[in-house]
Design a protein around this motif. Structure first.
Motif, short mmCIF file in Angstrom:
data_model
loop_
_atom_site.label_atom_id
_atom_site.label_comp_id
_atom_site.label_asym_id
_atom_site.label_seq_id
_atom_site.Cartn_x
_atom_site.Cartn_y
_atom_site.Cartn_z
N ILE A 282 1.03 -1.08 -0.07
CA ILE A 282 -0.09 -0.14 0.12
C ILE A 282 0.82 1.37 0.04
CG2 ILE A 282 -1.82 1.16 1.28
CD1 ILE A 282 -2.64 -1.46 2.55
N CYS A 283 0.82 2.11 -1.19
CA CYS A 283 1.72 3.24 -1.17
C CYS A 283 0.85 4.56 -1.01
CB CYS A 283 2.33 3.39 -2.53
SG CYS A 283 3.70 4.56 -2.37
N PHE A 284 1.27 5.48 0.06
CA PHE A 284 0.56 6.64 0.41
C PHE A 284 1.48 7.74 -0.57
CE2 PHE A 284 -0.45 4.21 4.14
CZ PHE A 284 -1.55 4.04 4.19
N ILE A 285 0.55 8.58 -1.38
CA ILE A 285 1.06 9.30 -2.02
C ILE A 285 0.73 10.80 -1.58
CG2 ILE A 285 1.41 10.37 -4.41
CD1 ILE A 285 1.13 7.49 -5.39
N GLY A 286 1.72 11.63 -1.44
CA GLY A 286 1.57 12.97 -1.28
C GLY A 286 1.93 13.51 -0.07
N ILE B 24 -3.00 2.31 -4.13
CA ILE B 24 -2.65 3.73 -3.98
C ILE B 24 -3.68 4.54 -3.34
CG2 ILE B 24 -1.98 5.60 -5.52
CD1 ILE B 24 -1.91 2.61 -7.54
N TYR B 25 -3.00 5.10 -2.12
CA TYR B 25 -3.85 5.77 -1.04
C TYR B 25 -3.20 7.24 -1.06
CZ TYR B 25 -6.56 6.26 3.05
OH TYR B 25 -7.61 6.62 3.99
N ILE B 26 -4.15 8.07 -1.84
CA ILE B 26 -3.72 9.51 -2.06
C ILE B 26 -4.37 10.28 -0.91
CG2 ILE B 26 -4.29 11.55 -3.69
CD1 ILE B 26 -4.74 9.41 -5.81
N LEU B 27 -3.19 11.15 -0.53
CA LEU B 27 -3.33 12.20 0.47
C LEU B 27 -3.57 13.71 0.01
CD1 LEU B 27 -0.48 10.64 2.51
CD2 LEU B 27 -3.14 10.14 2.87
N ARG B 28 -4.56 14.17 0.77
CA ARG B 28 -4.87 15.66 0.44
C ARG B 28 -3.63 16.42 1.12
NH1 ARG B 28 -7.16 19.63 3.98
NH2 ARG B 28 -7.67 18.25 5.39
N PRO B 29 -3.23 17.63 0.27
CA PRO B 29 -2.24 18.57 1.08
C PRO B 29 -3.01 19.10 2.07
CG PRO B 29 -2.21 19.17 -1.34
CD PRO B 29 -3.59 17.91 -0.87
N CYS C 14 5.58 8.00 -1.04
CA CYS C 14 6.08 8.93 -2.33
C CYS C 14 5.52 10.24 -2.00
CB CYS C 14 5.53 8.31 -3.71
SG CYS C 14 6.30 8.91 -5.07
N SER C 15 6.55 10.96 -1.40
CA SER C 15 6.36 12.44 -1.08
C SER C 15 7.24 13.30 -1.69
CB SER C 15 6.01 12.42 0.37
OG SER C 15 5.25 11.57 0.94
N ALA D 156 11.03 7.39 -5.00
CA ALA D 156 11.29 8.67 -5.40
C ALA D 156 10.44 9.20 -6.48
CB ALA D 156 12.54 8.83 -5.78
N TYR D 157 9.89 8.14 -7.06
CA TYR D 157 8.98 8.43 -8.37
C TYR D 157 7.59 7.94 -8.29
CZ TYR D 157 13.67 9.59 -10.15
OH TYR D 157 15.12 10.36 -10.22
N VAL D 158 6.67 8.50 -8.91
CA VAL D 158 5.21 8.14 -8.51
C VAL D 158 5.20 7.03 -9.26
CG1 VAL D 158 2.85 8.99 -9.17
CG2 VAL D 158 4.18 10.34 -8.21
#
Ligand code: CP
Length: 299
Positions: free
Chosen positions: A154-158, A213-218, A183-184, A201-203
């Protein structure tokens, strides 16, 4: 005395498995047939930070279990006059409440307060680290999508550093045998965490590795004023437009369409976002069964 849920780390693997079991039983029942284990009990909802999903799903969970939820609107409560949170809770205790569901921005407050009161305290989101009921609900969703899978990537992005969703979900998913990736932008990477994670390092590379793919709000509201413009421009490179076939996307919400996630991806068949919201209700009902020790009623 009623039980409390203060942190994700408090939950053992056995606790989590039990809550998932309750969730699965409750979700299969028609709403009117769920045992009303909170009949004659009052539950205060104290949200010192904004919320839609968590507040409404707790409200509905308490109602569906036969209890009485009361929203304590901070702006029109005596908190506004300077009463401390502890004194507010003692007041609610004297009024006969059983639980207080609390969201706030300061970290560690609930741990300090809980031994001082006889109410059960439920953490509904605390600062940058704790959001245990989000993690429980999301784990229930993953168990629906991957019932047999022993280990998921599970990858958290952002914006991982500011995200209580990342810290709580990462902790719980990792305890249940998953591998966690991030990945941030380097400025928004987490510091010390209670669980191990891999760094990408890369999306594109992170999405090849991940099953989910778990996307995070800024989390703009948690950044210093002077960093906002810079951090927002850094997160732009981490906006996700689409994900590879066969993979799933999650987001705890609130999501910002075409900011961290493309609008088309929110509504795509690969999105678990609506399922996460729906399951949040059943997961919070399951939590009350666990807190009340009502195993036998659902077995
Ligand atoms: N996921 C989540 O906590 O959403 P709300 O802020 O709307 O409660």
């Amino acid at each position: 005395m009623p039980g409390s849920l203060l942190s994700t780390e408090q939950l053992t693997r056995q606790d989590i498995t039990k809550i998932v079991h309750f969730f699965q039983k409750i979700k299969k029942l028609p709403e009117g047939e769920v045992p009303r284990i909170l009949t004659n009990y009052w539950v205060a909802l104290i949200f010192l930070e904004a919320s839609t999903r968590t507040r409404i799903s707790f409200y509905r969970a308490v109602k569906l279990l036969g209890g009485e939820p009361v929203d304590l609107f901070p702006e029109s409560s005596s908190l506004k006059k300077g009463e401390t949170l502890l004194d507010t809770l003692k007041t609610l205790e004297a009024e006969g409440f059983l639980y207080a569901v609390i969201r706030l921005s300061e970290e560690g407050v609930l741990q300090k307060i809980q031994p001082e009161v006889r109410l059960g305290i439920i953490n509904a989101g605390e600062g940058k680290i704790q959001h245990p009921t989000q993690a429980i609900g999301d784990w229930c969703t993953l168990k629906e999508v991957f019932p047999e899978e022993k280990s998921l990537n599970i990858c958290f992005i952002g914006d991982t550093v500011s995200s209580r969703v990342f810290h709580s979900c990462g902790s719980l998913f990792s305890r249940m045998g998953c591998l966690v990736g991030i990945c941030s932008p380097s400025e928004l990477e987490p510091g010390r965490t209670t669980f191990p994670y891999l760094k990408f390092a890369y999306v594109q590379e992170s999405m090849r590795w991940a099953d989910v793919i778990y996307i995070l709000r800024p989390q703009v509201e948690r950044w210093k004023e002077e960093d906002r413009e810079k951090f927002l421009s850094l997160t732009r490179a981490f906006q996700i437009h689409s994900i590879p076939e066969g993979k799933w996307v999650m987001h705890a919400g609130p999501f910002l369409r075409d900011v961290e996630i493309a609008s088309s991806l929110v509504d795509s068949p690969q999105s678990l976002i609506a399922q996460q919201v729906k399951n949040g209700l059943y997961a919070r009902m399951a939590l009350f069964f666990w807190l009340q020790g009502k195993d036998e009623i659902l077995d």
